[in-house]
Design a protein around this motif. Structure first.
Motif, PDB file in Angstrom:
ATOM      1  N   GLY A   1       0.891  -1.299  -0.161  1.00 33.93           N
ATOM      2  CA  GLY A   1      -0.009   0.073  -0.135  1.00 33.93           C
ATOM      3  C   GLY A   1       0.676   1.335   0.052  1.00 33.93           C
ATOM      4  N   GLU A   2       0.178   2.418  -0.142  1.00 34.05           N
ATOM      5  CA  GLU A   2       0.963   3.698   0.081  1.00 34.05           C
ATOM      6  C   GLU A   2       1.871   3.826   1.061  1.00 34.05           C
ATOM      7  OE1 GLU A   2      -0.153   8.375  -0.652  1.00 34.05           O
ATOM      8  OE2 GLU A   2      -1.985   6.853  -0.785  1.00 34.05           O
ATOM      9  N   ARG A   3       1.566   3.383   2.334  1.00 29.86           N
ATOM     10  CA  ARG A   3       2.177   3.726   3.557  1.00 29.86           C
ATOM     11  C   ARG A   3       2.071   2.439   4.345  1.00 29.86           C
ATOM     12  NH1 ARG A   3       4.731   8.998   4.553  1.00 29.86           N
ATOM     13  NH2 ARG A   3       4.403  10.339   2.769  1.00 29.86           N
ATOM     14  N   PHE A   4       3.167   2.137   5.060  1.00 28.32           N
ATOM     15  CA  PHE A   4       3.173   1.120   5.874  1.00 28.32           C
ATOM     16  C   PHE A   4       4.270   1.391   7.044  1.00 28.32           C
ATOM     17  CE2 PHE A   4       5.485   0.304   2.013  1.00 28.32           C
ATOM     18  CZ  PHE A   4       6.862   0.125   2.545  1.00 28.32           C
ATOM     19  N   THR A   5       4.186   0.777   8.137  1.00 29.17           N
ATOM     20  CA  THR A   5       5.008   0.876   9.158  1.00 29.17           C
ATOM     21  C   THR A   5       6.558   0.205   9.176  1.00 29.17           C
ATOM     22  OG1 THR A   5       4.244  -0.745  10.911  1.00 29.17           O
ATOM     23  CG2 THR A   5       3.244   1.700  10.896  1.00 29.17           C
ATOM     24  N   PHE A   6       7.495   0.682   9.846  1.00 28.20           N
ATOM     25  CA  PHE A   6       8.797  -0.255   9.764  1.00 28.20           C
ATOM     26  C   PHE A   6       8.471  -1.619  10.334  1.00 28.20           C
ATOM     27  CE2 PHE A   6      12.524  -1.901  11.685  1.00 28.20           C
ATOM     28  CZ  PHE A   6      13.530  -1.163  10.969  1.00 28.20           C
ATOM     29  N   GLN A   7       7.541  -1.872  11.711  1.00 28.45           N
ATOM     30  CA  GLN A   7       7.329  -3.144  12.055  1.00 28.45           C
ATOM     31  C   GLN A   7       6.338  -3.908  11.087  1.00 28.45           C
ATOM     32  OE1 GLN A   7       8.772  -3.975  14.947  1.00 28.45           O
ATOM     33  NE2 GLN A   7       8.035  -6.136  14.129  1.00 28.45           N
ATOM     34  N   GLU A   8       5.447  -3.203  10.310  1.00 28.94           N
ATOM     35  CA  GLU A   8       4.754  -3.883   9.293  1.00 28.94           C
ATOM     36  C   GLU A   8       5.509  -4.456   8.318  1.00 28.94           C
ATOM     37  OE1 GLU A   8       0.460  -1.484   9.804  1.00 28.94           O
ATOM     38  OE2 GLU A   8       1.886  -0.909   8.327  1.00 28.94           O
ATOM     39  N   ILE A   9       6.179  -4.038   7.723  1.00 35.63           N
ATOM     40  CA  ILE A   9       7.069  -4.477   6.750  1.00 35.63           C
ATOM     41  C   ILE A   9       7.873  -5.759   7.197  1.00 35.63           C
ATOM     42  CG2 ILE A   9       8.768  -2.898   6.443  1.00 35.63           C
ATOM     43  CD1 ILE A   9       8.858  -3.155   3.603  1.00 35.63           C
ATOM     44  N   VAL A  10       8.578  -5.451   8.250  1.00 40.23           N
ATOM     45  CA  VAL A  10       9.532  -6.505   8.802  1.00 40.23           C
ATOM     46  C   VAL A  10       8.814  -7.849   9.297  1.00 40.23           C
ATOM     47  CG1 VAL A  10      10.888  -7.131  11.019  1.00 40.23           C
ATOM     48  CG2 VAL A  10      11.086  -4.837  10.020  1.00 40.23           C
ATOM     49  N   ASP A  11       7.567  -7.549   9.812  1.00 35.85           N
ATOM     50  CA  ASP A  11       6.638  -8.800  10.059  1.00 35.85           C
ATOM     51  C   ASP A  11       6.253  -9.476   8.916  1.00 35.85           C
ATOM     52  OD1 ASP A  11       6.867  -8.051  12.691  1.00 35.85           O
ATOM     53  OD2 ASP A  11       4.882  -7.448  12.971  1.00 35.85           O
ATOM     54  N   ALA A  12       5.657  -8.790   7.832  1.00 31.07           N
ATOM     55  CA  ALA A  12       5.246  -9.269   6.468  1.00 31.07           C
ATOM     56  C   ALA A  12       6.460 -10.035   5.769  1.00 31.07           C
ATOM     57  CB  ALA A  12       4.861  -8.438   5.420  1.00 31.07           C
TER      58      ALA A  12
ATOM     59  N   HIS B   1      15.253 -10.418  12.246  1.00 28.77           N
ATOM     60  CA  HIS B   1      16.093  -9.386  12.096  1.00 28.77           C
ATOM     61  C   HIS B   1      17.018  -9.368  10.468  1.00 28.77           C
ATOM     62  CE1 HIS B   1      16.421  -8.939  16.362  1.00 28.77           C
ATOM     63  NE2 HIS B   1      16.489 -10.156  16.566  1.00 28.77           N
ATOM     64  N   ARG B   2      16.757 -10.371   9.849  1.00 31.71           N
ATOM     65  CA  ARG B   2      17.348 -10.139   8.514  1.00 31.71           C
ATOM     66  C   ARG B   2      16.390  -9.201   7.848  1.00 31.71           C
ATOM     67  NH1 ARG B   2      16.825 -15.199   5.351  1.00 31.71           N
ATOM     68  NH2 ARG B   2      17.991 -14.241   3.714  1.00 31.71           N
ATOM     69  N   GLY B   3      15.163  -9.419   7.946  1.00 35.16           N
ATOM     70  CA  GLY B   3      14.383  -8.351   7.326  1.00 35.16           C
ATOM     71  C   GLY B   3      14.458  -6.818   7.879  1.00 35.16           C
TER      72      GLY B   3
ATOM     73  N   SER C   1      12.069   3.199  14.325  1.00 37.81           N
ATOM     74  CA  SER C   1      11.296   2.585  15.287  1.00 37.81           C
ATOM     75  C   SER C   1      10.012   2.099  14.788  1.00 37.81           C
ATOM     76  CB  SER C   1      10.786   3.709  16.375  1.00 37.81           C
ATOM     77  OG  SER C   1       9.915   4.789  15.533  1.00 37.81           O
ATOM     78  N   PRO C   2       9.446   0.991  15.552  1.00 40.42           N
ATOM     79  CA  PRO C   2       8.206   0.042  15.208  1.00 40.42           C
ATOM     80  C   PRO C   2       7.080   0.924  14.092  1.00 40.42           C
ATOM     81  CG  PRO C   2       8.982  -0.641  17.228  1.00 40.42           C
ATOM     82  CD  PRO C   2       9.710   0.632  16.811  1.00 40.42           C
ATOM     83  N   GLU C   3       6.767   2.238  14.762  1.00 38.88           N
ATOM     84  CA  GLU C   3       5.679   2.857  14.149  1.00 38.88           C
ATOM     85  C   GLU C   3       5.949   3.733  13.087  1.00 38.88           C
ATOM     86  OE1 GLU C   3       2.439   1.778  14.771  1.00 38.88           O
ATOM     87  OE2 GLU C   3       3.519   0.418  16.169  1.00 38.88           O
ATOM     88  N   THR C   4       7.164   3.985  12.947  1.00 42.22           N
ATOM     89  CA  THR C   4       7.674   5.138  11.922  1.00 42.22           C
ATOM     90  C   THR C   4       7.170   4.677  10.379  1.00 42.22           C
ATOM     91  OG1 THR C   4       9.776   5.529  12.738  1.00 42.22           O
ATOM     92  CG2 THR C   4       9.719   5.683  10.278  1.00 42.22           C
ATOM     93  N   GLN C   5       6.496   5.618   9.852  1.00 43.23           N
ATOM     94  CA  GLN C   5       5.875   5.475   8.570  1.00 43.23           C
ATOM     95  C   GLN C   5       6.615   5.357   7.345  1.00 43.23           C
ATOM     96  OE1 GLN C   5       2.337   5.339   7.800  1.00 43.23           O
ATOM     97  NE2 GLN C   5       2.399   4.849   9.883  1.00 43.23           N
ATOM     98  N   LEU C   6       6.761   4.292   6.509  1.00 45.61           N
ATOM     99  CA  LEU C   6       7.546   4.050   5.236  1.00 45.61           C
ATOM    100  C   LEU C   6       6.640   4.151   4.173  1.00 45.61           C
ATOM    101  CD1 LEU C   6       9.934   1.348   6.856  1.00 45.61           C
ATOM    102  CD2 LEU C   6      10.208   3.701   6.895  1.00 45.61           C
TER     103      LEU C   6
END
Length: 262
Positions: free
Chosen positions: A212-223, A228-230, A252-257
């Motif tokens: 999507g247009e925006r996602f958080t740092f934690q969302e893309i790592v989890d996805a 830690h590699r991600g 940080s986890p909630e940072t917008q990317l």
């Protein structure tokens, strides 16, 4: 050894052909079979005109520091010689900016007439190549001098006499002119680029285009499912400008990317 044109054909910035006509080119790619091999500092190479070893144009009593880093997740590890710890920290912050493609230390000399009317020259601390093809000359000083009006007037005078064929801008900085959060992020990018994980990088880069247009740092790592590699891959991709992040936002986890890949 690869030639410049061979590098250009498969380099991540090959789609930006104007960069290859600049005074300095993007860094060479690392050898995938030996990605941690260190590329010798440019200051150890023979000068093209005199065929003599280049030297750091600083006082012999000046502290000299080596900074080893990559300027892109696929680039060779380069060794930059610095005349001080201050300079090494500025180099680290320059290397962590997503718009910076490459820089070279103690490369460029600029002749000028100083404010007293004397003809002289300065050898600039860093010559920086940006993603848009712009070239910037950077004078690095300790913080007090980098803010001193009299020195800024000297730099403005030199900048006004710098030909556009040499560079587009001339600036002055210290490590403390970079925001503390930016400095923390640049250090994180430096550490993440010390690793070599093209598979994780490619997987996360592709994933970024589907979240999507925006996602958080934690969302893309989890996805990514890479743990830690991600996380390290996301940081490398932010450093390379393929994933966007506000420069003053932390990792940080909630940072917008967002996906910024071409």
């Amino acid at each position: 050894m690869q030639t410049v044109m061979e590098i250009a054909d498969n380099h991540p910035h090959a789609h930006l052909p104007h960069l290859w006509a600049a005074n300095i080119a993007p860094p060479m790619l690392a050898d995938p079979d030996d990605p941690n091999r260190l590329s010798p500092t440019r200051l150890s190479k023979a000068d093209m005109k005199s065929n003599k070893p280049k030297r750091i144009w600083k006082s012999g009593s000046t502290c000299r520091v080596a900074l080893v880093t990559r300027l892109h997740r696929r680039a060779v590890r380069q060794e930059f010689w610095c005349a001080s710890f201050e300079e090494s920290q500025v180099f680290l912050n320059i290397a962590g900016h997503p718009e910076v493609i490459n820089f070279m230390e103690q490369r460029t000399s600029v002749p000028f007439t100083d404010l007293s009317g004397n003809d002289t020259f300065t050898r600039v601390d860093a010559h920086v190549l940006l993603r848009n093809g712009e070239e910037v000359l950077v004078s690095i000083k300790y913080d007090e001098k980098a803010r001193r009006p009299s020195y800024l007037a000297e730099i403005a005078n030199t900048a006004a006499q710098t030909p556009y064929e040499v560079a587009d801008r001339f600036t002055v900085t210290s490590r403390y002119l970079f925001h503390p959060t930016y400095r923390d992020c640049a250090l994180a990018i430096h550490k993440a680029r010390g690793g070599w994980d093209p598979e994780a990088d490619d997987q996360v880069l592709e994933l970024a285009g589907h979240l999507g247009e925006r996602f958080t740092f934690q969302e893309i790592v989890d996805a990514s499912g890479l743990g830690h590699r991600g996380q390290r891959a996301v940081i490398r991709l932010v450093g390379d400008g393929d994933i966007g992040k506000h420069l003053l936002d932390p990792f940080s986890p909630e940072t917008q990317l967002w996906s910024a890949a071409a």
